[in-house]
Design a protein around this motif. Structure first.
Motif, short mmCIF file in Angstrom:
data_model
loop_
_atom_site.label_atom_id
_atom_site.label_comp_id
_atom_site.label_asym_id
_atom_site.label_seq_id
_atom_site.Cartn_x
_atom_site.Cartn_y
_atom_site.Cartn_z
N ALA A 1 0.83 -1.21 0.00
CA ALA A 1 0.00 0.00 0.00
C ALA A 1 0.87 1.26 0.00
N CYS A 2 2.06 1.15 0.55
CA CYS A 2 3.00 2.28 0.56
C CYS A 2 3.77 2.37 -0.76
N ARG B 1 6.63 8.15 -5.57
CA ARG B 1 5.55 9.13 -5.72
C ARG B 1 5.15 9.30 -7.18
N ALA C 1 0.11 5.72 -3.67
CA ALA C 1 0.78 5.11 -2.51
C ALA C 1 0.60 5.93 -1.23
N ILE C 2 0.64 5.21 -0.13
CA ILE C 2 0.49 5.82 1.20
C ILE C 2 1.87 6.26 1.67
N ASN C 3 2.17 7.52 1.45
CA ASN C 3 3.48 8.01 1.90
C ASN C 3 3.40 9.45 2.42
N ASN D 1 -4.42 10.03 0.31
CA ASN D 1 -4.59 8.72 -0.30
C ASN D 1 -5.16 7.77 0.74
N ILE E 1 -6.03 3.61 1.14
CA ILE E 1 -6.08 2.25 0.62
C ILE E 1 -7.06 1.48 1.49
#
Lengths: 361, 77, 258
Positions: free
Chosen positions: A71-72, A197, A203-205, A214, A216
């Protein structure tokens, strides 16, 4: 730099991951694949590439760590063997539903239950038909050599990221444990956060630059939207079926009988073909490399002029069902399999072929 | 001597009429609307005794729906 | 006296504002029941992230349970975890991105029943995460069933005659276990039923978040909460009941602070 080494399939897998530029491995020891984690701990990639390696408290935790890593937008994987993969089905279903790219390795052992630590291919159904809950597929790659244990790690991640889906490397204990020569590919750099990115805007960042958040999630309570989500998954699967079928065909042209086998059984079948050729029996082999998407069309074509097909598996008969569907029952499809961790000898397989198709009688 | 005066605004559509602000207010400023309801049917909170408000934010702190905003002024006598 | 007749509109001016909805709390209707503690805790998390200037690095891990939609309300990146697995997700998210602020938001089922293993092991590894733990002694979302933290004698839909130790076991004070682990640096029990409690709970959340960024290990902030719908009381009565009953089993205060 490329490197030629002699190593076990499980070890090759660990090296391949580090060289791919993996960001993380999360796993729990189980025979016959514990060498993956052991080798990674030996390699200490956190000191070189910065890759995270973590022994989780369970397979359940491990797959959920992989879920979060994926997810990241990170390149993450786990490995286990059959009972552990059963435990992971929850996370695998979430990975599919959340459309995140992850690699899961199953070095199969005999089941059901605690079963045996010896090789098996009896997780075929679990791998290709879903396994967890809901309508989903994993891309399933079946290596039959140590080299493929290495190569399919790369292929698996490439495909997982291409389609934002889970990919499973479905090996059997034999391929995991045997030692062979392997060419390890030239190492690549791990992606930077900036690259993640760019390539994975979902993505989860963190909301860098205060971009919209974001999320997920696999949850959707509005049925109409949930149906649309499912239809989108299905469109992805159709796309994968169209583009990603992989197989190996050996002596399929003009053969009288056709073997369909994957993984270590495909290699044993190759030996059977040699022995049979000396006796004047012409056998071809179609080895599915992707078990899903399944090379149905290719099997149907290869089966066009044969007297019979024998599907040889280390199971009571699982892939044989897909082969029968592929040939639409126009060809006689037999099955031979050993269970309980037993791997048949080439002679045994040949005898069985002769017996089932009454060859030489 | 300086005197503190306060006032609150209630986002009436966010409010669910849970009454926690009414209970938390030390100056008995707030009440729930006895008859009027918002779009979701809740009797929302309002300042029934605005002259008592000291702007202490107690109501806002305990509000689960973050619908209360608080204002406060210091007045020199 | 002139001030007594000061017009309200003269007070309600931007320069006089002393309390407002945090901007990271989205302007959407929250699905929680009226009076639910979740809303207050959401607000505090949003405030703390805002005040820390951490909106660009914050990653929340949402649970299964009433707070599953936390990701709709607090305007940061979120991953929605399978039930009980939030600490495993947080572990990976933090290890793979050590510069991010990673926190879990878990209910009592998540933390102390289905996810006990993940919660204890993440804490035991000393993952640099903050775990926000809502303990309302009941399963709210599924309709008021027994939680691991349900008090003895407490009626739920699966303990309709009250929880009995011989049938259902004992309420699990999991924060006490967490405090014993070498990996935790801060374990505290707070509540949000009074303005003073809310202020303290906010300070605890802030401390937990800061600990995680300072690499001190795992912080656990248990919020002893109400579920007035599940308990079948008014929100105010639920608060009173919590003070009289829950606090005996789950006393408020720091269990560990190193």
């Amino acid at each position: 730099m490329e490197e030629v080494r002699l190593m076990k399939g499980n070890e090759a897998l660990a090296h391949a991951a580090v060289r791919y530029g993996a960001d993380g491995y999360f796993g729990y020891p189980i025979t016959p694949q514990s060498e993956v984690l052991e080798e990674l701990e030996q390699l200490r990639p956190w000191e070189t590439t910065g890759m995270v390696v973590l022994q989780a408290e369970s397979e359940l935790a491990a797959i959920n760590m992989v879920y979060a890593g994926a997810a990241c937008g990170k390149v993450v994987f786990t490995s286990s063997s059959s009972p552990g993969i059963s435990l992971m089905q929850e996370g695998i279903s979430y990975i599919a539903a959340s459309e995140v790219p992850a690699l899961i390795v199953n070095v199969m052992r005999g089941g059901p239950g605690l079963g045996t630590i010896h090789p098996s291919q009896a997780d075929y159904f679990q791998a290709v038909k879903g396994g967890g809950h809901g309508d989903y597929h994993l891309i399933v790659l079946a290596p039959s050599s140590v080299q493929e244990m290495c190569d399919f790690v790369w292929l698996g991640w490439d495909l997982a990221f291409k389609y934002r889906t889970g990919a499973m490397l479905l090996a059997d204990g034999l391929v995991g444990q045997m030692m062979e020569k392997v060419v390890l590919p030239e190492p690549r750099q791990r992606r930077t956060e900036e690259q993640v990115r760019q390539q994975c805007p979902w993505a989860i960042n963190g909301r860098k630059g205060m971009r919209p958040r974001n999320v997920i999630t696999s949850l959707e309570l509005v049925d109409e939207i949930m149906e649309q989500n499912n239809l989108r998954f299905q469109r992805t699967y159709r796309e994968i079926e169209k583009n990603e079928v992989r197989y190996e065909a050996i002596n399929t042209k003009g053969c009288d009988y056709l073997f369909v086998a994957f993984g270590s059984m495909a290699r044993i079948c190759q030996k059977v073909m040699e022995v049979a050729a000396e006796e004047g029996i012409k056998i071809g082999l179609l080895r599915p490399i992707t078990l899903w998407p399944f090379p149905s069309k290719q099997i149907k074509e290869a089966a066009a002029g044969v007297k019979g097909i024998m599907v040889v598996e280390l199971s009571a008969g699982q892939m044989v069902e897909d082969v029968r569907l592929a040939v639409e029952c126009r060809v006689d499809v037999k099955h031979y399999g050993r269970l309980g961790g037993i791997v048949p000898t080439p002679e045994e397989v040949l005898d069985e072929l002769k017996k089932q198709f009454a060859i030489g009688k | 001597m300086a005197k503190i005066k306060g006032a609150v605004t209630v986002n009436t559509e966010r409010c669910k009429g849970c009454n926690l602000c009414v209970v938390a207010c030390p100056a008995k400023v707030l009440s729930l609307q006895p008859k009027e309801v918002n779009n979701r049917g809740y009797h929302f909170a309002f300042m029934s005794a605005p002259e008592n408000c000291i702007g202490c934010s107690s109501c806002a702190l305990v509000c689960p729906d973050a619908c209360i905003e608080v204002y406060r002024v210091k007045i020199d006598e | 006296m002139e001030d007594c007749i000061m017009d309200i509109q003269d007070i309600i001016k931007p320069e006089n504002q002393v309390y407002k909805k945090p901007s990271l709390l989205n302007d959407v209707h929250m699905h929680y029941c009226p009076g639910c503690s979740h809303g207050v805790v959401h607000k505090l998390i949003a405030e703390v992230i805002e005040e820390m200037g951490a909106a660009e690095i914050a990653i929340g891990i949402a649970p299964v349970g009433c707070a599953v939609f936390a990701y709709n309300y607090i305007d940061v990146d979120w991953i929605e975890a399978p039930h009980g697995r939030a600490p495993a997700l947080a572990t990976a998210a933090k290890r793979l991105q050590p510069d991010k602020l990673v926190f879990t938001y878990q209910g009592d089922g998540d933390m102390a029943a289905i996810g006990t293993a993940e919660s204890l092991h993440a804490a035991n590894r000393g993952e640099n995460i903050a775990m926000i733990f809502i303990n309302n002694a009941i399963y709210g979302m599924t309709g008021g069933q027994m939680a691991p933290t349900t008090l003895l004698g407490m009626k739920t839909s699966t303990t309709p005659y009250g929880r009995r130790a011989d049938l259902n076991g004992y309420p699990l004070a999991i924060s006490g276990l967490m405090a014993q682990l070498d990996g935790t640096c801060y374990v505290t029990r707070q509540s949000v039923e009074t303005p003073a409690a809310v202020r303290k709970a906010k300070a605890a959340i802030r401390k937990a978040f800061e600990n995680s960024m300072q690499g001190k290990g795992t912080s656990v902030v248990e919020i002893v909460s109400t579920c007035n719908s599940g308990w079948k009381m008014s929100p105010a009565d639920a608060n009173k009941w919590m003070q009289e009953n829950m606090f005996k089993k789950y006393p408020i205060g720091d269990l560990k602070n190193v």
